[in-house]
Scaffold this active site. Structure first.
Site, short mmCIF file in Angstrom:
data_model
loop_
_atom_site.label_atom_id
_atom_site.label_comp_id
_atom_site.label_asym_id
_atom_site.label_seq_id
_atom_site.Cartn_x
_atom_site.Cartn_y
_atom_site.Cartn_z
N CYS A 112 -10.30 -4.61 0.01
CA CYS A 112 -11.26 -3.54 0.40
C CYS A 112 -12.16 -3.86 -1.06
O CYS A 112 -12.12 -4.70 -1.86
CB CYS A 112 -10.74 -2.22 0.53
SG CYS A 112 -9.96 -1.47 -1.49
N ASN A 156 0.90 -1.07 0.08
CA ASN A 156 -0.05 0.13 -0.05
C ASN A 156 0.93 1.13 0.12
O ASN A 156 1.85 1.23 0.69
CB ASN A 156 -1.01 0.02 1.18
CG ASN A 156 -0.31 -0.29 2.43
OD1 ASN A 156 0.50 -0.76 2.66
ND2 ASN A 156 -0.86 0.80 3.54
N CYS A 207 -4.05 0.60 -2.74
CA CYS A 207 -3.83 -0.51 -1.91
C CYS A 207 -2.76 -1.41 -2.51
O CYS A 207 -2.45 -1.43 -3.67
CB CYS A 207 -5.13 -1.23 -1.77
SG CYS A 207 -6.44 -0.33 -0.99
N GLU A 213 0.39 5.26 0.39
CA GLU A 213 -0.53 6.29 1.06
C GLU A 213 -0.14 7.84 0.50
O GLU A 213 1.10 7.78 0.01
CB GLU A 213 -0.80 6.22 2.40
CG GLU A 213 -1.27 5.13 3.01
CD GLU A 213 -1.17 5.11 4.61
OE1 GLU A 213 -1.92 4.23 5.04
OE2 GLU A 213 -0.76 6.01 5.29
N GLU A 249 -3.13 -4.73 -3.20
CA GLU A 249 -3.53 -5.50 -4.18
C GLU A 249 -3.54 -5.00 -5.39
O GLU A 249 -3.21 -5.49 -6.49
CB GLU A 249 -4.84 -6.05 -3.91
CG GLU A 249 -4.95 -6.80 -2.39
CD GLU A 249 -5.46 -5.80 -1.45
OE1 GLU A 249 -4.86 -4.83 -1.01
OE2 GLU A 249 -6.45 -6.10 -0.44
N CYS A 287 -10.58 -2.93 -4.19
CA CYS A 287 -9.68 -4.23 -4.87
C CYS A 287 -10.43 -5.20 -5.16
O CYS A 287 -9.98 -5.82 -6.14
CB CYS A 287 -8.67 -4.48 -3.62
SG CYS A 287 -7.48 -3.07 -3.34
#
Length: 129
Positions: A86, A42, A53, A44, A55, A89
């Site tokens: 999430c 991930n 993310c 940010e 994934e 994803c």
């Protein structure tokens, strides 16, 4: 490739995570049909909408390198919990691999769940044909 190796690669990817805001480091390892693995973490951003993310990082790396058939993806975090993809994803996974297996780990308690279980009644490319 076995789940243990894929999980190890996902854990290694958490070390490259950039998570200064949430402090929640996530790693993913995506296995292609050809046996190649793409990892992601991930990343940010102070403008949270720019965050990506683990994934999706792995998927986008694979797609950008010409791979688009995926068998399974391991998703882990530095936390002490199962870390599920999430909703965004799950939708991206559905775009490229609607039948993919998702490998999760919580301190040796390994769980494998098919995306169809996680995203019932999904909307994907076949709905637009």
């Amino acid at each position: 490739m076995n789940n243990e190796t894929l999980l190890k690669m996902a854990y290694e990817a958490t070390e490259r995570s950039y998570a200064p805001y949430s402090k929640f480091k996530v790693g993913a390892a995506l296995l292609t049909e050809e046996g190649k693995v793409f990892t992601g973490c991930n990343i940010e951003c102070a403008s949270f909408g720019g965050t990506n993310c683990a994934e999706r990082t792995a998927i986008f790396k694979a797609i950008s390198e010409g791979y688009n058939k995926f068998v399974k993806i391991a998703v882990v975090s530095a936390g002490e919990i199962f870390t599920y993809p999430c909703g965004i994803c799950r939708q991206v996974l559905n775009e490229f691999a609607p039948d993919i297996d998702i490998v999760l780990d919580d301190h040796g308690d390994v769980k494998v769940i098919n995306l169809k279980e996680m995203l019932p009644y999904s909307f994907g490319p076949s709905d637009l044909r």
